[in-house]
Scaffold this active site. Sequence first.
Site, short mmCIF file in Angstrom:
data_model
loop_
_atom_site.label_atom_id
_atom_site.label_comp_id
_atom_site.label_asym_id
_atom_site.label_seq_id
_atom_site.Cartn_x
_atom_site.Cartn_y
_atom_site.Cartn_z
N LYS A 185 0.85 -1.21 0.00
CA LYS A 185 0.00 0.00 0.00
C LYS A 185 0.88 1.25 0.00
O LYS A 185 0.68 2.17 -0.80
CB LYS A 185 -0.89 0.02 1.23
CG LYS A 185 -1.51 1.37 1.56
CD LYS A 185 -2.45 1.34 2.76
CE LYS A 185 -1.78 1.49 4.07
NZ LYS A 185 -1.45 2.87 4.48
N ASN A 186 1.89 1.27 0.86
CA ASN A 186 2.68 2.50 1.05
C ASN A 186 3.70 2.73 -0.04
O ASN A 186 4.32 3.78 -0.09
CB ASN A 186 3.34 2.48 2.43
CG ASN A 186 2.29 2.56 3.53
OD1 ASN A 186 1.11 2.84 3.27
ND2 ASN A 186 2.70 2.26 4.75
N CYS A 241 -4.67 7.25 9.73
CA CYS A 241 -4.84 6.61 11.04
C CYS A 241 -4.60 7.62 12.16
O CYS A 241 -3.65 8.39 12.11
CB CYS A 241 -3.87 5.45 11.19
SG CYS A 241 -4.26 4.09 10.07
N ARG A 297 0.16 14.19 13.31
CA ARG A 297 0.53 13.99 11.89
C ARG A 297 0.42 15.29 11.07
O ARG A 297 -0.31 15.37 10.09
CB ARG A 297 -0.31 12.88 11.27
CG ARG A 297 -0.17 11.57 12.05
CD ARG A 297 -0.89 10.45 11.39
NE ARG A 297 -0.07 9.89 10.30
CZ ARG A 297 -0.49 8.88 9.53
NH1 ARG A 297 -1.71 8.40 9.69
NH2 ARG A 297 0.29 8.40 8.57
N ASP A 342 5.06 0.42 11.90
CA ASP A 342 3.80 -0.19 11.43
C ASP A 342 3.67 -1.65 11.82
O ASP A 342 2.66 -2.28 11.51
CB ASP A 342 3.69 -0.06 9.90
CG ASP A 342 3.53 1.38 9.47
OD1 ASP A 342 3.86 1.70 8.33
OD2 ASP A 342 3.11 2.20 10.31
N ARG A 365 -8.42 -1.41 4.98
CA ARG A 365 -7.76 -0.35 4.22
C ARG A 365 -6.31 -0.72 3.91
O ARG A 365 -5.74 -0.28 2.92
CB ARG A 365 -7.76 0.98 5.02
CG ARG A 365 -8.99 1.83 4.91
CD ARG A 365 -8.73 3.17 5.61
NE ARG A 365 -7.47 3.75 5.16
CZ ARG A 365 -6.66 4.47 5.94
NH1 ARG A 365 -6.96 4.69 7.20
NH2 ARG A 365 -5.53 4.97 5.47
C1 EPZ Z 1 4.02 6.91 6.26
O1 EPZ Z 1 3.22 7.88 6.91
C2 EPZ Z 1 3.15 5.66 6.17
N1 EPZ Z 1 1.96 5.93 5.38
C3 EPZ Z 1 2.76 5.20 7.59
O2 EPZ Z 1 2.04 3.97 7.47
C4 EPZ Z 1 4.04 4.95 8.38
O3 EPZ Z 1 3.69 4.63 9.71
C5 EPZ Z 1 4.93 6.19 8.38
O4 EPZ Z 1 5.20 6.61 7.02
C6 EPZ Z 1 6.27 5.96 9.06
O5 EPZ Z 1 6.94 4.91 8.46
C7 EPZ Z 1 2.05 5.96 4.03
O6 EPZ Z 1 3.12 5.78 3.46
C8 EPZ Z 1 0.78 6.25 3.27
P1 EPZ Z 1 6.03 10.24 8.46
P2 EPZ Z 1 3.71 9.43 6.99
O7 EPZ Z 1 5.89 11.52 7.74
O8 EPZ Z 1 4.45 9.78 5.77
C9 EPZ Z 1 6.02 13.55 11.91
C10 EPZ Z 1 0.21 2.51 7.75
O9 EPZ Z 1 -0.27 1.92 8.74
N2 EPZ Z 1 5.81 14.53 10.84
O10 EPZ Z 1 7.24 9.41 8.24
O11 EPZ Z 1 2.56 10.25 7.39
C11 EPZ Z 1 4.80 12.64 12.06
O12 EPZ Z 1 3.82 13.26 12.86
C12 EPZ Z 1 0.65 3.96 7.89
O13 EPZ Z 1 0.37 2.00 6.62
C13 EPZ Z 1 5.80 15.88 11.17
O14 EPZ Z 1 5.93 16.25 12.33
O15 EPZ Z 1 4.74 9.33 8.22
C14 EPZ Z 1 5.40 11.41 12.71
O16 EPZ Z 1 5.52 11.63 14.11
C15 EPZ Z 1 0.46 4.49 9.30
N3 EPZ Z 1 5.61 16.80 10.18
C16 EPZ Z 1 6.78 11.32 12.07
O17 EPZ Z 1 7.05 12.63 11.54
C17 EPZ Z 1 5.47 16.42 8.86
O18 EPZ Z 1 5.32 17.30 7.98
C18 EPZ Z 1 6.88 10.29 10.94
O19 EPZ Z 1 5.85 10.56 10.03
C19 EPZ Z 1 5.49 15.04 8.55
C20 EPZ Z 1 5.68 14.11 9.56
#
Ligand code: EPZ
Length: 427
Positions: free
Chosen positions: A23-24, A118, A123, A309, A401
């Site tokens: 998915k990701n 989620c 986020r 995850d 999902r």
């Molecule tokens: C991706 O989410 C994945 N989703 C998530 O999978 C996964 O948990 C995550 O990466 C971490 O590996 C998809 O790829 C669609 P991040 P993403 O930006 O990109 C903070 C699943 O179950 N952050 O790496 O949203 C954020 O709050 C899902 O398949 C900011 O502060 O994750 C978090 O604490 C859940 N500001 C950390 O960084 C920003 O602008 C990591 O988030 C962006 C992120």
Amino acid sequence: MVKSLRIRGKEPLDGNVMISGSKNAAIPCIAAGILTDEPIILHNVPAIEDIHTLCEILAAMSVKVSYDDERTTLRMQCINPSSDIPPLLSTKMRGATLLMGTLLARCGEVIFESYGGCPIGERPIDYHLDAFRKLGAKIDTKGNQIRVSAKKLKGTLIELPFPSVGATENSILAACCAKGMTTIVNMAVEPEVMNLIEMLGKMGMQYTFDVAKSRIDIEGKTNLQGIRHSIIPDRLEAGTYSVAAAITKSSITIHPVVEAHISQVIQALRDARGTIELESGMTMRADFSDICLSPFKIETGPFPAFPTDLQPQFTSLSTQAEGRTSIIETVFENRFGHVPELQKMGAKIQISQRELTIDGPVSLKGAHVTATDIRGGMALILAALCAEGSTTVNGFEIIERGYDSLESKLSNLGANIEVIEDEEQHK
Ligand code: EPZ
């Protein structure tokens, strides 16, 4: 459609499970298809709700798109897309945020109101918006609506404060059409990000990449080509089914698996005293028959650390380990929604800030529990597989999902499950 899953526990599992496309990885690759007006064909795209939603969003933006569930093949062609992401659809998934970078690059602007995902933390998307500003874009907000616009994106240096997966992907998608060179440092290097870079390279993106320095240098181009590309197998699905074998003390085979994508997960399963063998042709055998599970220590983090995850699923597994397990969640600030539900089943779990301490083994009892997010919901299904009696997991549609053909894959492995549709729930 609101659904529940009823599970009768204590059934051993057996057989082989086929792993679908990630998915990701699929979501950013579909977004990348917007960067060219030539046809794009993506293979091994998982047949899950988020993909169907993304196709609806693209169609609403005048992108030609078709998805064949049977063949898991997605075809798209983006001639003249609208730059307005429909809020009623984008609110269903976080992945819709990945359309920002491509639409900004393709149309010079993107307008969006809300995005879903989620509930595992606040986020924000500040890293994404800061990257767009660095590339020369202007950000205007009006109420909930955000408009990002730029006459021409200009190459720059983007230093990510954290190796955010989405912000890395959005920065790359916007930069590959910017004028001049863009350097991104402290980028995420998850396999899903690498799969996107591989696709963009095939489309003609000019880049050099230094994985050791978590750095990519991209020379912007305006004429990216249409190509065929395959989505990598879902490492999170493979890790999830490995836990299904472990928690039921069964032995199953899982195919296809890319060992390098889940080496930390394999190590944790071996720490728990499982026998994990990688046979030829990307087949993994996870054998936990007749063993006493050992406790383990997990700390989640950006790749190649243990994946956040899979933290909820390993929380469920640890309730069956003989001793005390420690699990530390460093990526999301609120990713323990599964814990109170597991405690309803008898799990002995203490939370202290970002750390879980789990004492086992406990004999879990069937209960009525509720999924709050994809992976937390999956953790409840895994716990139910080893619980006494019957468990009902509400919110099964949330879990679907992220998992392709979940009901049939679990049934084919021997799980005793039944999906209950909404109208039946009220009988
Ligand atoms: C991706 O989410 C994945 N989703 C998530 O999978 C996964 O948990 C995550 O990466 C971490 O590996 C998809 O790829 C669609 P991040 P993403 O930006 O990109 C903070 C699943 O179950 N952050 O790496 O949203 C954020 O709050 C899902 O398949 C900011 O502060 O994750 C978090 O604490 C859940 N500001 C950390 O960084 C920003 O602008 C990591 O988030 C962006 C992120």
